[in-house]
Design a protein around this motif. Structure first.
Motif, PDB file in Angstrom:
ATOM      1  N   UNK A  56      35.395 -39.235 -22.099  1.00  0.00           N
ATOM      2  CA  UNK A  56      36.707 -39.507 -22.699  1.00  0.00           C
ATOM      3  C   UNK A  56      37.428 -38.209 -23.013  1.00  0.00           C
ATOM      4  N   UNK A  57      36.716 -37.239 -23.590  1.00  0.00           N
ATOM      5  CA  UNK A  57      37.321 -35.941 -23.902  1.00  0.00           C
ATOM      6  C   UNK A  57      37.747 -35.222 -22.629  1.00  0.00           C
ATOM      7  N   UNK A  58      36.920 -35.343 -21.590  1.00  0.00           N
ATOM      8  CA  UNK A  58      37.216 -34.692 -20.318  1.00  0.00           C
ATOM      9  C   UNK A  58      38.539 -35.185 -19.739  1.00  0.00           C
ATOM     10  N   UNK A  59      38.708 -36.504 -19.682  1.00  0.00           N
ATOM     11  CA  UNK A  59      39.930 -37.025 -19.076  1.00  0.00           C
ATOM     12  C   UNK A  59      41.147 -36.847 -19.985  1.00  0.00           C
ATOM     13  N   UNK A  60      40.910 -36.764 -21.286  1.00  0.00           N
ATOM     14  CA  UNK A  60      42.010 -36.421 -22.189  1.00  0.00           C
ATOM     15  C   UNK A  60      42.471 -34.986 -21.916  1.00  0.00           C
ATOM     16  N   UNK A  82      33.392 -29.097 -13.837  1.00  0.00           N
ATOM     17  CA  UNK A  82      33.349 -27.951 -14.748  1.00  0.00           C
ATOM     18  C   UNK A  82      33.734 -28.360 -16.172  1.00  0.00           C
ATOM     19  N   UNK A  83      34.774 -29.188 -16.282  1.00  0.00           N
ATOM     20  CA  UNK A  83      35.198 -29.645 -17.607  1.00  0.00           C
ATOM     21  C   UNK A  83      34.106 -30.473 -18.267  1.00  0.00           C
ATOM     22  N   UNK A  84      33.500 -31.391 -17.507  1.00  0.00           N
ATOM     23  CA  UNK A  84      32.428 -32.224 -18.058  1.00  0.00           C
ATOM     24  C   UNK A  84      31.267 -31.357 -18.529  1.00  0.00           C
ATOM     25  N   UNK A 145      34.835 -38.046 -34.899  1.00  0.00           N
ATOM     26  CA  UNK A 145      34.392 -36.970 -34.022  1.00  0.00           C
ATOM     27  C   UNK A 145      35.310 -35.757 -33.971  1.00  0.00           C
ATOM     28  N   UNK A 146      36.621 -35.930 -33.765  1.00  0.00           N
ATOM     29  CA  UNK A 146      37.514 -34.763 -33.684  1.00  0.00           C
ATOM     30  C   UNK A 146      37.549 -33.951 -34.976  1.00  0.00           C
TER      31      UNK A 146
END
Length: 200
Positions: A56-60, A82-84, A145-146
């Motif tokens: 979820x963070x990756x695609x955000x 790479x982001x993941x 989480x954030x």
């Protein structure tokens, strides 16, 4: 969705539309790459819930930074990988820092109990200390989480708010808002054991 879309539209085409703010393009990119992204995240963090958070963070992040993608540096799939990987390792490091700090705090408290001359402490006082440590652990774990992430990077990682914003690819204002909200929740949660002097 037209049946020819998966073969006629390249990843670069989809990302270009995404850079222009087309939300549907994000869904198309997610459909293509979320499976591999999730598998990679699972392999690194070894927890399904954490892996879902990473994806979820990756695609955000992809949504926010699509315009910065440079095809000269590699493929879209490689960029997503790479982001993941980066997000997964960041999560693991944050978890390890949190566990280490909490364990160190518990050891310190235990050592103080063993080496400090008796000042009239009773078994009830030991119970209070144990409950306080547990409240701190639980309060931190229960933060969204954030908010937990920015506090960990600040207090455990020693990063400034600007450095946190850069690492998370988030606006500085967003980081400040999350930090204020997280600190306020911790103050409220810990007030029963610490009085009014909980956090700065």
């Amino acid at each position: 969705m037209p049946a020819t879309l998966p073969t006629s539209a390249t990843d670069a085409d989809i990302l270009a539309r995404l850079a222009l703010g087309e939300e549907r393009a994000l869904g198309e990119l997610y459909d293509r790459h979320s499976g591999v992204a999730y598998s990679l995240a699972c392999a690194i963090v070894r927890d399904e819930t954490d892996a879902e958070e990473v994806v979820a963070d990756c695609f955000a992040q992809i949504w926010r930074t699509a315009a910065t993608f440079d095809p000269a540096r590699g493929s879209v799939a490689g960029w997503i990988t790479t982001i993941v990987r980066t997000r997964s390792l960041d999560l693991l490091r944050a978890q390890r820092r949190r566990a280490r700090v909490l364990d160190d705090a518990a050891i310190l408290n235990d050592d103080e109990s063993a080496t400090t001359p008796s000042t009239g402490d009773t078994p009830d006082r030991d119970v209070e200390r144990s409950e306080a440590r547990e409240l701190v652990r639980r309060s931190l774990a229960e933060l969204p989480g954030p908010q937990r992430q920015v506090l960990e990077l600040a207090y455990f990682g020693g990063l400034s708010q600007s450095e946190i914003a850069a690492q998370l690819s988030e606006p500085l204002g967003t980081v400040k808002t999350r930090m204020r909200a997280g600190l306020e929740k911790l103050r409220n949660a810990l007030r029963p054991i610490m009085g009014s002097e909980v956090l700065p």
